[in-house]
Motif scaffolding. Structure first.
Motif, PDB file in Angstrom:
ATOM      1  N   LYS A  41      13.503  -6.087  15.619  1.00 25.16           N
ATOM      2  CA  LYS A  41      12.323  -5.224  16.081  1.00 25.16           C
ATOM      3  C   LYS A  41      11.919  -4.751  14.868  1.00 25.16           C
ATOM      4  N   ASN A  42      12.632  -4.089  14.064  1.00 27.43           N
ATOM      5  CA  ASN A  42      12.080  -3.502  12.811  1.00 27.43           C
ATOM      6  C   ASN A  42      11.348  -4.494  12.038  1.00 27.43           C
ATOM      7  N   VAL A  43      12.029  -5.537  11.613  1.00 30.44           N
ATOM      8  CA  VAL A  43      11.370  -6.588  11.034  1.00 30.44           C
ATOM      9  C   VAL A  43       9.847  -6.890  11.620  1.00 30.44           C
ATOM     10  N   ASN A  44       9.896  -7.245  12.807  1.00 24.31           N
ATOM     11  CA  ASN A  44       8.482  -7.435  13.427  1.00 24.31           C
ATOM     12  C   ASN A  44       7.415  -6.204  13.298  1.00 24.31           C
ATOM     13  N   GLU A  45       8.033  -5.171  13.279  1.00 16.83           N
ATOM     14  CA  GLU A  45       7.072  -3.954  13.322  1.00 16.83           C
ATOM     15  C   GLU A  45       6.512  -3.579  11.954  1.00 16.83           C
ATOM     16  N   VAL A  46       6.987  -4.248  11.150  1.00 16.77           N
ATOM     17  CA  VAL A  46       6.441  -3.721   9.696  1.00 16.77           C
ATOM     18  C   VAL A  46       5.545  -4.988   9.388  1.00 16.77           C
ATOM     19  N   ASN A  47       4.033  -4.838   9.576  1.00 16.44           N
ATOM     20  CA  ASN A  47       3.106  -5.740   9.530  1.00 16.44           C
ATOM     21  C   ASN A  47       1.786  -5.240   9.398  1.00 16.44           C
ATOM     22  N   TYR A  48       1.254  -5.087   8.354  1.00 10.86           N
ATOM     23  CA  TYR A  48       0.115  -4.534   8.203  1.00 10.86           C
ATOM     24  C   TYR A  48      -0.784  -5.206   7.038  1.00 10.86           C
ATOM     25  N   THR A  49      -2.018  -4.634   6.866  1.00  7.24           N
ATOM     26  CA  THR A  49      -2.836  -5.017   5.648  1.00  7.24           C
ATOM     27  C   THR A  49      -3.205  -4.097   4.480  1.00  7.24           C
ATOM     28  N   ARG A  50      -2.798  -4.234   3.520  1.00  8.50           N
ATOM     29  CA  ARG A  50      -3.165  -3.110   2.296  1.00  8.50           C
ATOM     30  C   ARG A  50      -3.985  -4.065   1.419  1.00  8.50           C
ATOM     31  N   ILE A  51      -5.380  -3.552   1.138  1.00 12.95           N
ATOM     32  CA  ILE A  51      -6.267  -4.135   0.090  1.00 12.95           C
ATOM     33  C   ILE A  51      -6.283  -5.590   0.217  1.00 12.95           C
ATOM     34  N   SER A  52      -6.570  -6.148   1.658  1.00 11.82           N
ATOM     35  CA  SER A  52      -6.423  -7.424   1.873  1.00 11.82           C
ATOM     36  C   SER A  52      -5.327  -8.418   1.677  1.00 11.82           C
ATOM     37  N   GLU A  53      -4.088  -7.731   1.582  1.00 16.05           N
ATOM     38  CA  GLU A  53      -2.791  -8.498   1.486  1.00 16.05           C
ATOM     39  C   GLU A  53      -2.003  -8.111   2.670  1.00 16.05           C
ATOM     40  N   GLU A  54      -1.488  -9.113   3.310  1.00 12.10           N
ATOM     41  CA  GLU A  54      -0.663  -8.828   4.448  1.00 12.10           C
ATOM     42  C   GLU A  54       0.659  -8.571   4.127  1.00 12.10           C
ATOM     43  N   MET A  55       1.220  -7.545   4.711  1.00 17.23           N
ATOM     44  CA  MET A  55       2.348  -6.879   4.214  1.00 17.23           C
ATOM     45  C   MET A  55       3.590  -7.301   5.291  1.00 17.23           C
ATOM     46  N   HIS A  56       4.446  -7.991   5.070  1.00 15.89           N
ATOM     47  CA  HIS A  56       5.748  -8.030   5.792  1.00 15.89           C
ATOM     48  C   HIS A  56       6.916  -8.539   5.144  1.00 15.89           C
ATOM     49  N   VAL A  57       7.895  -8.357   5.800  1.00 16.97           N
ATOM     50  CA  VAL A  57       9.273  -8.936   5.100  1.00 16.97           C
ATOM     51  C   VAL A  57       9.182 -10.068   5.024  1.00 16.97           C
ATOM     52  N   GLU A  58       9.371 -10.988   4.099  1.00 18.19           N
ATOM     53  CA  GLU A  58       9.243 -12.300   3.685  1.00 18.19           C
ATOM     54  C   GLU A  58      10.463 -13.307   4.147  1.00 18.19           C
ATOM     55  N   ILE A  59      11.517 -12.552   3.975  1.00 18.28           N
ATOM     56  CA  ILE A  59      12.953 -13.348   4.305  1.00 18.28           C
ATOM     57  C   ILE A  59      13.868 -12.578   4.962  1.00 18.28           C
ATOM     58  N   ALA A  60      14.493 -13.434   6.120  1.00 21.98           N
ATOM     59  CA  ALA A  60      15.869 -12.948   6.710  1.00 21.98           C
ATOM     60  C   ALA A  60      16.977 -13.648   6.008  1.00 21.98           C
ATOM     61  N   ALA A  61      17.836 -12.878   5.616  1.00 22.82           N
ATOM     62  CA  ALA A  61      19.019 -13.238   4.793  1.00 22.82           C
ATOM     63  C   ALA A  61      20.357 -13.271   5.943  1.00 22.82           C
ATOM     64  N   PHE A  62      21.079 -14.320   5.908  1.00 24.82           N
ATOM     65  CA  PHE A  62      22.055 -14.457   6.960  1.00 24.82           C
ATOM     66  C   PHE A  62      23.195 -14.686   6.196  1.00 24.82           C
ATOM     67  N   LYS A  63      24.170 -13.687   6.420  1.00 23.50           N
ATOM     68  CA  LYS A  63      25.459 -13.843   5.769  1.00 23.50           C
ATOM     69  C   LYS A  63      26.294 -14.379   6.715  1.00 23.50           C
ATOM     70  N   CYS A  64      27.409 -15.281   6.331  1.00 21.07           N
ATOM     71  CA  CYS A  64      28.209 -15.961   7.323  1.00 21.07           C
ATOM     72  C   CYS A  64      29.690 -15.349   6.967  1.00 21.07           C
ATOM     73  N   GLU A  65      29.947 -14.540   7.844  1.00 19.26           N
ATOM     74  CA  GLU A  65      31.195 -13.613   7.550  1.00 19.26           C
ATOM     75  C   GLU A  65      32.466 -14.122   8.572  1.00 19.26           C
ATOM     76  N   ARG A  66      32.100 -14.755   9.660  1.00 21.20           N
ATOM     77  CA  ARG A  66      33.207 -15.291  10.498  1.00 21.20           C
ATOM     78  C   ARG A  66      33.482 -16.667  10.323  1.00 21.20           C
TER      79      ARG A  66
END
Ligand code: B12
Ligand code: SF4
Lengths: 312, 452
Positions: free
Chosen positions: B112-137
């Motif tokens: 939800k948080n990753v999707n919520e942060v999405n906006y434009t600043r000085i004609s650049e679209e701002m959002h998280v670019e990567i989801a990192a997945f750690k395999c722990e199990r």
């Protein structure tokens, strides 16, 4: 082939300047936090900003924290010292502004004296928008606080003679030279101030500040260039510790002032404002600031933690 | 290592046929050594010579890519340690960390948080670019279904698959290879298999070792195995150690000219602190110096607004100031009675101001004079934003013909210009606006009311 770590040679060193009784700024002979290269000097210091008048214009979330003490600068200062242990207090004479209360220099001196007598940390005295008025205010305040080693923020091109003569020469305090985001202007003002007879280890500089996102690249680049000139080219006129009034800038930008009604999608206003303050502070520390001025207790805590981790 | 002119000359066909535009092969070789001309200009060079040359003239830090389609990004390729020396080119990208050991509530919250942060600043679209997945199990199915869930729910992220288990890596790459994921986890033990996997799918490969010395040896081995699409991690998980890694890896490439470390790096800020504000502090430092991927635990506006703004600033090319074309701009359905504002031709200022005008929903006009491409106060202090330059724009863009209004709203920071502008523009009234654009919305709403 085995890994060979690159070695960076430096020929210069930043002056060590003592504020108050023993707060030391500067002294490093490497780029900020480059402890792998050599001596990083004294830990950068953190100051908290207070005003001589009640800060009506501050965002409500910030006023809330200080509301019981903010109509008395001495109380306010001690509240900060007691609860958040800043290295220094920045007392800003917003009330001296000719567009506002137009408080007289004598009155300001009175207030400064009262605050100085009540606190255990050094003061940094800041003025209002008017450089002309500041020269008069600083003269009186420096006289009232003679030989305290307090910093006066700041002397600019248009008033450095008056400020330098009073603060630095006559009354034994420390002059901060403020220029506008330009290496050559900073250098020139430092030279002019030393030509008044002020010793290089009795001054600090503010090379110009802004909030992240608001022309901040110019701030970082100016600071980078100042530090490279001081350390790599041994330019003695720029070997002056830098103090950056971060909170003067970050609390007026939209990210900090938009209320939750104004920008519901952005979430907590207080957190946004704290985020802008922390990021701007770390941004200038990474470019060589030796002291930063902040408002919010949370920013003080986080930036201190950051500095400790980088220097210990 | 770079070749000199004579060494390059020995690689050339030595026909002196002039087809490259130079009188002799030697003259061409000298130009090549200076990097002033492209090797392709000689049609007779052997493939082997070409390969040697491109190796020798390659920049000290490699540009690598990850992602796919609209979400493909370049990293690295930097040539200087300080932006004033030239410019920084490829901005760092932000990642949020997921793990198969997280509760599904936690995963949902982060989605939800990753999707919520999405906006434009000085004609650049701002959002998280990567989801990192750690395999722990070490549970293949659980890991795959986590990646699937997140990438299905967050269409804009590129996955970073983090495992040292080659079998799990293979399955994840097989399933998500079309997204151009980053494959992270080549170590001293598994690097041969990981390199093959990355090669087969043309992926950016994250290489990890305990310390710079070990990392250096490992990268040498991987380069020998013929792979160069790398992302480096020297293993530090605390602030100070990571800072040391970032600076020294970058300096090894750019100052020592040693391409073994000529790759972008990743900073795991998520491991440096629990507190998000402390993570913001760490991430700020690494935007300046010198991470290419910055992994956070989570994201929200309080850390995104400063971080994305800082990144946008630091990665602005200092040789190309962001300037906006002069003219009169229409915001919303403005007509000849709508309010008229004036600001400067600095892109940052224009986009902030026009954004606020849009937000106010008050249709309006914005006049942009020639202000040297500076911010309001800078332009004013430089003598480029004043009665003369504003009056000139009013004439040049025929404002008096286009609009009926004779009121001009100026930035509050230059209130002192009021009389000056009124002198230059007879018949006009100057209204002093707010100091910051943030309060412009209310101002415009009230202003409109006053007028009607
Ligand atoms: C970055 C910067 C520069 C950069 C220029 C970048 C650029 N393209 O503009 C450089 C390094 C080149 C520079 C140079 C100079 N600068 Co300069 N600079 C700054 C700095 C740090 C940030 C400016 C910025 O980008 N602000 C962000 C933009 C978005 O702000 P803005 O344009 O004002 O817009 C805001 C509001 O005005 C409002 N707004 C805008 N338009 C409108 C319109 C309406 C109708 C309304 C209502 C509101 C509104 O909304 C915006 C957001 O709130 C400021 C200090 C600071 N913290 O502000 C000094 C500052 C502006 N500079 C200053 C000076 C003096 C100069 C120089 C003259 C120095 C010199 N002697 O050489 C030179 C001038 C250039 C030259 N000689 O050619 C002074 C101005 C002092 C004064 N009060 O007059 C400042 C304030 C620094 C200082 N404290 O001394 N500068
Ligand atoms: S085109 Fe090639 S072969 Fe001909 S002169 Fe130029 S370098 Fe020599």
């Amino acid at each position: 082939m085995a890994y060979k770590m690159p070695v960076q040679k430096y020929s210069g060193k930043i002056n060590e300047v003592t504020i108050g009784n023993g707060l030391k700024l500067g002294g490093e002979s490497v780029l900020p936090f480059y402890s792998f290269d050599g001596d990083i000097g004294n830990k950068p210091a953190i100051g908290m900003e207070i005003w001589d008048i009640y800060p009506e214009s501050w965002p409500k979330c910030l006023q809330e924290i200080f509301k019981d003490v903010a109509d008395d600068p001495a109380k306010w200062a001690n509240f900060c010292i007691y609860n958040y242990s800043p290295d220094f207090i920045c007392l800003k004479f917003e009330g001296a502004s000719p567009d506002g209360l137009d408080r007289s220099p004598e009155e300001c001196a009175e207030i400064a004296k009262k605050v100085a007598e009540s606190v255990s940390v050094p003061l940094v005295i800041a003025g209002c928008q008017s450089n002309e008025k500041n020269a008069k205010v600083f003269t009186k305040v420096a006289e009232a606080l003679a030989d305290k080693n307090f910093v006066f923020l700041s002397a600019v091109e248009s008033n450095y003679k008056e400020v330098g003569a009073a603060v630095g020469m006559a009354y034994g305090n420390i002059v901060a030279a403020e220029s506008s985001v330009d290496l050559n202007l900073a250098k020139q003002l430092n030279i002019l101030i030393t030509q008044l007879g002020i010793k290089p280890d009795r001054m600090v500089m503010d090379p110009g500040c802004s909030a992240v996102g608001y022309g901040f690249e110019y701030v970082v680049t100016t600071m980078d260039r100042i530090r490279l000139a001081a350390l790599q080219q041994n330019d003695t006129t720029l070997q002056v510790p830098m103090i950056l009034p971060v909170s003067f800038e970050t609390w007026k930008v939209k990210e900090s002032v938009a209320t939750e009604d104004d920008a519901p999608e952005w979430g907590s206003q207080e957190e946004r404002a704290v985020g802008m303050e922390i990021s701007t502070a770390v941004g200038v520390l990474g470019a060589g600031a030796n002291a930063v001025i902040l408002r919010h207790p949370r920013s003080v805590e986080v930036v201190r933690n950051f500095i400790n981790q980088m220097t210990e | 290592m770079a070749l000199n002119g004579m060494q390059i000359y020995k690689l050339l066909p030595q026909k002196n046929c002039k087809e490259c535009g130079f009188p002799t092969c030697l003259a061409f070789a000298m130009k090549l050594a200076q990097g002033n001309v492209e090797a392709e200009k000689c049609p007779y060079m052997s493939d082997d010579a070409k390969a040697k040359l491109s190796e020798a003239t390659a920049p000290p830090m490699r540009t690598v890519k990850f992602g796919a389609g609209d979400f493909e990004y370049a990293l690295g390729g930097e040539t200087v340690l300080f932006r004033h020396e030239k410019t920084f080119v490829n901005r760092p990208r932000f990642a949020v960390m997921f793990s198969d050991a997280m509760s599904s509530d936690e995963v949902d919250r982060k989605i939800k948080n990753v999707n919520e942060v999405n906006y434009t600043r000085i004609s650049e679209e701002m959002h998280v670019e990567i989801a990192a997945f750690k395999c722990e199990r070490e549970d293949k199915d659980a890991f795959i279904s986590l990646i699937k869930k997140v990438t299905d729910s967050c269409p804009k992220v590129v996955p970073m698959i983090m495992t040292e288990n080659t079998e799990i890596a293979e399955e994840a790459v097989r399933q998500f290879g079309d997204k151009g994921p980053i494959l992270f986890g080549a170590n001293d033990q598994n690097y041969e298999a990981m390199v093959n996997l990355a090669k087969d799918h043309k992926l950016l490969l994250g290489v990890t070792a305990a310390g710079k010395e070990k990392l250096y040896e490992l990268v040498e081995k991987i380069q020998k195995a013929g792979y160069k699409e790398l992302l480096l991690d020297a293993g530090s998980r605390n602030l100070k150690g990571t800072f040391d890694d970032m600076i020294n890896i970058r300096r090894t490439a750019l100052l020592s000219g040693d391409r073994t470390f000529g790759y972008p790096t990743v900073a795991f800020v998520c491991d440096m602190a629990q507190d998000k504000m402390m993570q913001l502090a760490c991430a700020t430092l690494f935007v300046e110096k010198y991470a290419s991927i910055i992994v956070l635990s989570d994201i929200d506006y309080s850390i995104a607004l400063p971080l994305f703004a800082l990144r946008q600033n630091i990665f602005t090319d200092p040789q190309r100031p962001m300037r906006i074309e002069q003219g009169i701009y229409k915001i919303g359905a403005a007509d000849e009675e709508s309010p008229l504002l004036v600001t400067v031709d600095f892109a940052l200022t224009y986009f902030i101001v026009s954004g606020e005008v849009e937000r106010s929903k008050v249709p309006a006009w914005i006049l942009i004079p020639d202000a040297g491409g500076y911010s309001v106060l800078t332009a004013w202090a430089a003598g480029k934003f004043n009665g003369k330059s504003i009056a000139k724009a009013v004439k040049e863009f025929e404002v008096e013909n286009k609009l009926k209004t004779r009121e001009l709203i100026i930035p509050g920071k230059v209130a002192v210009l009021k009389a000056d502008i009124e002198d230059e523009l007879p018949g006009w009234k100057v209204v002093v606006g707010t100091e910051e654009a943030a309060t412009l919305t209310n101002f415009l709403r009230n202003y409109k009311q006053a007028a009607s």
